[in-house]
Design a protein around this motif. Structure first.
Motif, mmCIF file in Angstrom:
data_model
loop_
_atom_site.group_PDB
_atom_site.id
_atom_site.type_symbol
_atom_site.label_atom_id
_atom_site.label_comp_id
_atom_site.label_asym_id
_atom_site.label_seq_id
_atom_site.Cartn_x
_atom_site.Cartn_y
_atom_site.Cartn_z
ATOM 1 N N VAL A 30 0.840 -1.199 0.000
ATOM 2 C CA VAL A 30 0.000 0.000 0.000
ATOM 3 C C VAL A 30 0.876 1.251 0.000
ATOM 4 O O VAL A 30 0.658 2.175 -0.797
ATOM 5 C CB VAL A 30 -0.971 -0.001 1.203
ATOM 6 N N LEU A 31 1.882 1.289 0.857
ATOM 7 C CA LEU A 31 2.735 2.477 0.931
ATOM 8 C C LEU A 31 3.524 2.683 -0.356
ATOM 9 O O LEU A 31 3.702 3.816 -0.802
ATOM 10 C CB LEU A 31 3.655 2.394 2.145
ATOM 11 N N MET A 32 3.964 1.596 -0.974
ATOM 12 C CA MET A 32 4.690 1.706 -2.247
ATOM 13 C C MET A 32 3.777 2.323 -3.316
ATOM 14 O O MET A 32 4.184 3.228 -4.053
ATOM 15 C CB MET A 32 5.184 0.341 -2.698
ATOM 16 N N ILE A 33 2.530 1.842 -3.391
ATOM 17 C CA ILE A 33 1.583 2.362 -4.381
ATOM 18 C C ILE A 33 1.263 3.832 -4.095
ATOM 19 O O ILE A 33 1.261 4.670 -4.999
ATOM 20 C CB ILE A 33 0.299 1.510 -4.399
ATOM 21 N N ILE A 34 1.000 4.158 -2.835
ATOM 22 C CA ILE A 34 0.678 5.545 -2.459
ATOM 23 C C ILE A 34 1.841 6.468 -2.834
ATOM 24 O O ILE A 34 1.641 7.504 -3.464
ATOM 25 C CB ILE A 34 0.365 5.658 -0.949
ATOM 26 N N HIS A 35 3.077 6.090 -2.453
ATOM 27 C CA HIS A 35 4.236 6.945 -2.729
ATOM 28 C C HIS A 35 4.480 7.107 -4.230
ATOM 29 O O HIS A 35 4.988 8.145 -4.662
ATOM 30 C CB HIS A 35 5.494 6.402 -2.042
ATOM 31 N N LYS A 36 4.113 6.110 -5.018
ATOM 32 C CA LYS A 36 4.261 6.202 -6.471
ATOM 33 C C LYS A 36 3.370 7.317 -7.037
ATOM 34 O O LYS A 36 3.764 8.049 -7.932
ATOM 35 C CB LYS A 36 3.885 4.851 -7.086
ATOM 36 N N HIS A 64 -2.678 14.354 -0.729
ATOM 37 C CA HIS A 64 -2.950 15.613 -1.433
ATOM 38 C C HIS A 64 -2.887 15.291 -2.923
ATOM 39 O O HIS A 64 -1.837 14.886 -3.431
ATOM 40 C CB HIS A 64 -1.928 16.688 -1.071
ATOM 41 N N VAL A 65 -4.032 15.409 -3.592
ATOM 42 C CA VAL A 65 -4.099 15.085 -5.021
ATOM 43 C C VAL A 65 -4.366 16.344 -5.837
ATOM 44 O O VAL A 65 -5.073 17.247 -5.388
ATOM 45 C CB VAL A 65 -5.163 14.007 -5.314
ATOM 46 N N ASP A 66 -3.783 16.366 -7.030
ATOM 47 C CA ASP A 66 -3.904 17.534 -7.897
ATOM 48 C C ASP A 66 -4.997 17.409 -8.941
ATOM 49 O O ASP A 66 -5.402 18.405 -9.530
ATOM 50 C CB ASP A 66 -2.574 17.801 -8.601
ATOM 51 N N SER A 67 -5.459 16.154 -9.184
ATOM 52 C CA SER A 67 -6.448 15.970 -10.239
ATOM 53 C C SER A 67 -7.282 14.717 -9.990
ATOM 54 O O SER A 67 -6.874 13.818 -9.253
ATOM 55 C CB SER A 67 -5.763 15.844 -11.595
ATOM 56 N N LEU A 71 -6.219 10.729 -8.621
ATOM 57 C CA LEU A 71 -6.977 9.978 -7.623
ATOM 58 C C LEU A 71 -7.519 8.678 -8.220
ATOM 59 O O LEU A 71 -7.424 7.615 -7.593
ATOM 60 C CB LEU A 71 -8.118 10.845 -7.083
ATOM 61 N N ASP A 72 -8.047 8.734 -9.442
ATOM 62 C CA ASP A 72 -8.558 7.534 -10.108
ATOM 63 C C ASP A 72 -7.450 6.500 -10.324
ATOM 64 O O ASP A 72 -7.650 5.308 -10.097
ATOM 65 C CB ASP A 72 -9.198 7.884 -11.451
ATOM 66 N N ASP A 73 -6.282 6.952 -10.760
ATOM 67 C CA ASP A 73 -5.156 6.042 -10.982
ATOM 68 C C ASP A 73 -4.734 5.374 -9.673
ATOM 69 O O ASP A 73 -4.436 4.178 -9.643
ATOM 70 C CB ASP A 73 -3.958 6.789 -11.585
ATOM 71 N N LEU A 74 -4.726 6.151 -8.600
ATOM 72 C CA LEU A 74 -4.372 5.619 -7.283
ATOM 73 C C LEU A 74 -5.371 4.549 -6.845
ATOM 74 O O LEU A 74 -4.988 3.451 -6.439
ATOM 75 C CB LEU A 74 -4.313 6.761 -6.268
ATOM 76 N N TYR A 75 -6.658 4.840 -6.962
ATOM 77 C CA TYR A 75 -7.703 3.866 -6.610
ATOM 78 C C TYR A 75 -7.587 2.596 -7.459
ATOM 79 O O TYR A 75 -7.694 1.483 -6.940
ATOM 80 C CB TYR A 75 -9.099 4.477 -6.812
ATOM 81 N N ARG A 76 -7.365 2.769 -8.751
ATOM 82 C CA ARG A 76 -7.260 1.609 -9.653
ATOM 83 C C ARG A 76 -6.104 0.692 -9.250
ATOM 84 O O ARG A 76 -6.255 -0.522 -9.179
ATOM 85 C CB ARG A 76 -7.055 2.072 -11.098
ATOM 86 N N GLU A 77 -4.946 1.296 -8.988
ATOM 87 C CA GLU A 77 -3.783 0.472 -8.652
ATOM 88 C C GLU A 77 -3.948 -0.193 -7.286
ATOM 89 O O GLU A 77 -3.615 -1.366 -7.117
ATOM 90 C CB GLU A 77 -2.489 1.289 -8.701
ATOM 91 N N LEU A 78 -4.484 0.538 -6.310
ATOM 92 C CA LEU A 78 -4.723 -0.072 -4.991
ATOM 93 C C LEU A 78 -5.719 -1.227 -5.114
ATOM 94 O O LEU A 78 -5.502 -2.310 -4.562
ATOM 95 C CB LEU A 78 -5.255 0.969 -3.998
ATOM 96 N N SER A 79 -6.796 -1.020 -5.842
ATOM 97 C CA SER A 79 -7.844 -2.039 -5.984
ATOM 98 C C SER A 79 -7.348 -3.280 -6.712
ATOM 99 O O SER A 79 -7.858 -4.379 -6.481
ATOM 100 C CB SER A 79 -9.049 -1.466 -6.729
#
Length: 88
Positions: A30-36, A64-67, A71-79
């Protein structure tokens, strides 16, 4: 079909809740994905809570997200991670 407008105004802070089995692999993944996706994450932005029997772990991470895309990319990769059971 037109794309739905976001209810969020970007940039913004957003809290993501991630659930998985309590393990070092889960937290590290999770932390690796978030930091990416959010390289400047503060250590104070992460809260964790184990389930009553300790089998599961819930992470609440404020990013803190800029767009909307970020946020969508982050959710997709985490999921899509096999270590993650659910993302809210």
């Amino acid at each position: 079909m037109p794309e739905k407008e976001s209810l969020l105004t970007f940039p913004c802070d957003f809290t993501i809740k991630i659930f998985g089995l309590s393990s070092q692999e889960f937290e590290a993944t999770v932390l690796m994905i978030i930091h990416k996706h959010v390289p400047n994450l503060s250590g104070r932005a992460i809260q964790s809570r184990a389930s009553e029997n300790g089998k599961y772990l819930a992470l609440s991470i404020t990013v803190h997200v800029d767009s909307k895309e970020q946020l969508d990319d982050l959710y997709r990769e985490l999921s899509s991670s096999p270590h993650v059971l659910m993302v809210l």
